[in-house]
Design a protein around this motif. Structure first.
Motif, mmCIF file in Angstrom:
data_model
loop_
_atom_site.group_PDB
_atom_site.id
_atom_site.type_symbol
_atom_site.label_atom_id
_atom_site.label_comp_id
_atom_site.label_asym_id
_atom_site.label_seq_id
_atom_site.Cartn_x
_atom_site.Cartn_y
_atom_site.Cartn_z
ATOM 1 N N ALA A 3 0.839 -1.202 0.000
ATOM 2 C CA ALA A 3 0.000 0.000 0.000
ATOM 3 C C ALA A 3 0.870 1.246 0.000
ATOM 4 C CB ALA A 3 -0.915 -0.007 1.207
ATOM 5 N N ILE A 4 0.559 2.197 -0.859
ATOM 6 C CA ILE A 4 1.240 3.489 -0.834
ATOM 7 C C ILE A 4 0.434 4.487 -0.021
ATOM 8 C CG2 ILE A 4 0.210 4.367 -2.968
ATOM 9 C CD1 ILE A 4 2.988 5.613 -3.591
ATOM 10 N N ILE A 5 -0.881 4.262 0.077
ATOM 11 C CA ILE A 5 -1.744 5.058 0.943
ATOM 12 C C ILE A 5 -2.470 4.111 1.890
ATOM 13 C CG2 ILE A 5 -3.784 6.553 1.059
ATOM 14 C CD1 ILE A 5 -3.018 7.698 -1.609
ATOM 15 N N SER A 6 -2.402 4.422 3.166
ATOM 16 C CA SER A 6 -3.093 3.620 4.171
ATOM 17 C C SER A 6 -3.992 4.541 4.994
ATOM 18 C CB SER A 6 -2.087 2.900 5.077
ATOM 19 O OG SER A 6 -2.758 2.080 6.012
ATOM 20 N N PRO A 23 -16.296 6.697 9.990
ATOM 21 C CA PRO A 23 -14.979 6.042 10.068
ATOM 22 C C PRO A 23 -14.716 5.151 8.858
ATOM 23 C CG PRO A 23 -16.013 6.047 12.217
ATOM 24 C CD PRO A 23 -17.038 6.587 11.253
ATOM 25 N N THR A 24 -13.622 5.454 8.181
ATOM 26 C CA THR A 24 -13.316 4.811 6.899
ATOM 27 C C THR A 24 -11.892 4.287 6.909
ATOM 28 O OG1 THR A 24 -14.832 6.267 5.701
ATOM 29 C CG2 THR A 24 -13.110 5.204 4.407
ATOM 30 N N SER A 25 -11.718 3.049 6.468
ATOM 31 C CA SER A 25 -10.392 2.448 6.339
ATOM 32 C C SER A 25 -10.218 1.919 4.917
ATOM 33 C CB SER A 25 -10.219 1.302 7.341
ATOM 34 O OG SER A 25 -10.275 1.792 8.673
ATOM 35 N N LEU A 26 -9.042 2.154 4.370
ATOM 36 C CA LEU A 26 -8.801 1.783 2.975
ATOM 37 C C LEU A 26 -7.311 1.780 2.693
ATOM 38 C CD1 LEU A 26 -9.853 1.427 -0.012
ATOM 39 C CD2 LEU A 26 -9.824 3.931 -0.157
ATOM 40 N N ASP A 27 -6.842 0.758 2.012
ATOM 41 C CA ASP A 27 -5.464 0.707 1.518
ATOM 42 C C ASP A 27 -5.486 0.823 -0.003
ATOM 43 O OD1 ASP A 27 -4.244 0.480 3.957
ATOM 44 O OD2 ASP A 27 -4.022 -1.697 3.878
ATOM 45 N N ILE A 28 -4.610 1.655 -0.537
ATOM 46 C CA ILE A 28 -4.486 1.819 -1.986
ATOM 47 C C ILE A 28 -3.087 1.375 -2.389
ATOM 48 C CG2 ILE A 28 -4.468 3.460 -3.897
ATOM 49 C CD1 ILE A 28 -6.558 5.080 -2.301
ATOM 50 N N ALA A 29 -3.021 0.429 -3.316
ATOM 51 C CA ALA A 29 -1.749 -0.184 -3.688
ATOM 52 C C ALA A 29 -0.923 0.731 -4.579
ATOM 53 C CB ALA A 29 -2.002 -1.511 -4.402
ATOM 54 N N ARG A 30 0.369 0.611 -4.445
ATOM 55 C CA ARG A 30 1.283 1.381 -5.294
ATOM 56 C C ARG A 30 1.062 0.993 -6.759
ATOM 57 N NH1 ARG A 30 5.912 3.960 -3.914
ATOM 58 N NH2 ARG A 30 5.864 2.953 -1.856
#
Length: 311
Positions: A3-6, A23-30
């Motif tokens: 993940a580049i953004i966590s 409340p929000t959780s999300l991983d965005i991959a590089r």
């Protein structure tokens, strides 16, 4: 991919009591292209502005390439380029000066070759010495994109970047997105043009009423929630679905003039067997057509269903 953004438990509430983002959780991959979809006021811009350090969250944490956006703001922000919805460029600067100045704000050394290439890629080269106040709305949008890319960010946020712009800019914009993707950039976009998300994105997130209701790989989403529909236009209307066709789950519509065969998700559609059985029953077909659910169909269904479920 890592993940580049966590994003972990990010939320935003205002003193008025408005809960803009639950409340929000999300991983965005590089290196991925992530599309965030939702109706107006759903919370898309709030989430983006929190990650970009423009809006202070009420809770939660965000890291950009390992840098906390609050504790290590400058390092985190240097990784990010943002194209906002609003045009905020200074009216009296030239195109070249505003893009070069934006690069310097992030501590990047002057690089005329890079800036020139950016302007050429966005069809701004001929306007490089023009003052921004003289440009059309579409050209100003191009300048905003150039400013966002001026410091060579690894993460690019595009908040409704093609809303209200001409077809030529949309084409240039998406060509540029593809080039950035090939160089390894991570791109997060919001858009009302769902066909763009369908064409470009690797993953789709759907947000509604401040809540992230779904995050899914685009291909998987289309398979899981999509529908295939075969409509058979009959030569003679039927009063009811014949007993010999009950196993197909057909629906009779338009006063018996059409038979509709729908398959959900990954289900198989045995059209040849159905047509053979209809021939055996002497049911004649005048015409037929098929429809495959688009991402827009899925999006509208998701949002409308969640809205009806909301208290």
């Amino acid at each position: 991919m890592p993940a580049i953004i966590s994003i972990v438990g990010i939320a935003k509430s205002y003193a008025s009591g408005v809960e803009a983002l639950q409340p929000t959780s999300l991983d965005i991959a590089r290196g991925e292209i992530f599309a965030l979809l939702g109706p107006n006021g759903a919370g898309k811009s709030t989430l983006i502005n929190i990650v970009c350090g423009i809006v202070t969250p009420s809770g939660g944490t965000v890291t950009a390439d390992g840098h906390d956006i609050v504790r290590d703001y400058r390092a985190a922000r240097s990784k990010i380029g943002l194209v906002p919805q609003e045009l905020t460029t200074s009216a009296y600067e030239t195109v070249w000066d505003t893009v070069a100045f934006s690069r310097g704000l992030f501590g990047r050394a002057p690089n005329p070759a890079y800036v020139g290439g950016l302007l050429r890629g966005l069809s701004l080269w001929e306007k490089r010495n023009s003052r921004i106040m003289t440009l059309s709305g579409g050209m100003k949008r191009r300048v905003m994109i150039a400013k966002a890319l001026s410091h060579e960010p690894e993460i690019l946020f595009l908040d409704e970047p093609t809303a209200g712009v001409d077809v030529e800019l949309r084409r240039d914009m998406w060509n540029l997105v593809r080039e950035l993707r090939e160089r390894g950039a991570t791109i997060i976009l919001t858009t009302h043009y769902i066909e763009e998300a369908e064409e470009m994105a690797d993953r789709i997130g759907v947000i509604n009423q401040g809540r992230l209701i779904l995050v899914e790989d685009k291909t998987t989403l289309m398979k899981k929630l999509g529908k295939r529909r075969l409509t058979l236009h009959l030569r003679q209307p039927l009063r009811a679905v014949p007993a010999g066709l009950q196993s197909w789950g057909l629906q009779l519509r338009d006063d018996g003039a059409n038979l509709v065969y729908t398959v959900e998700g990954d289900g198989s559609m045995d059209v040849s067997a159905l047509l053979k059985r209809m021939s055996e029953l002497s049911i004649e077909i005048r015409d037929l057509h098929t429809h495959q659910s688009s991402l827009e169909d899925i999006f509208v269904s998701l949002v409308s269903n969640r809205t009806r479920e909301a208290p």
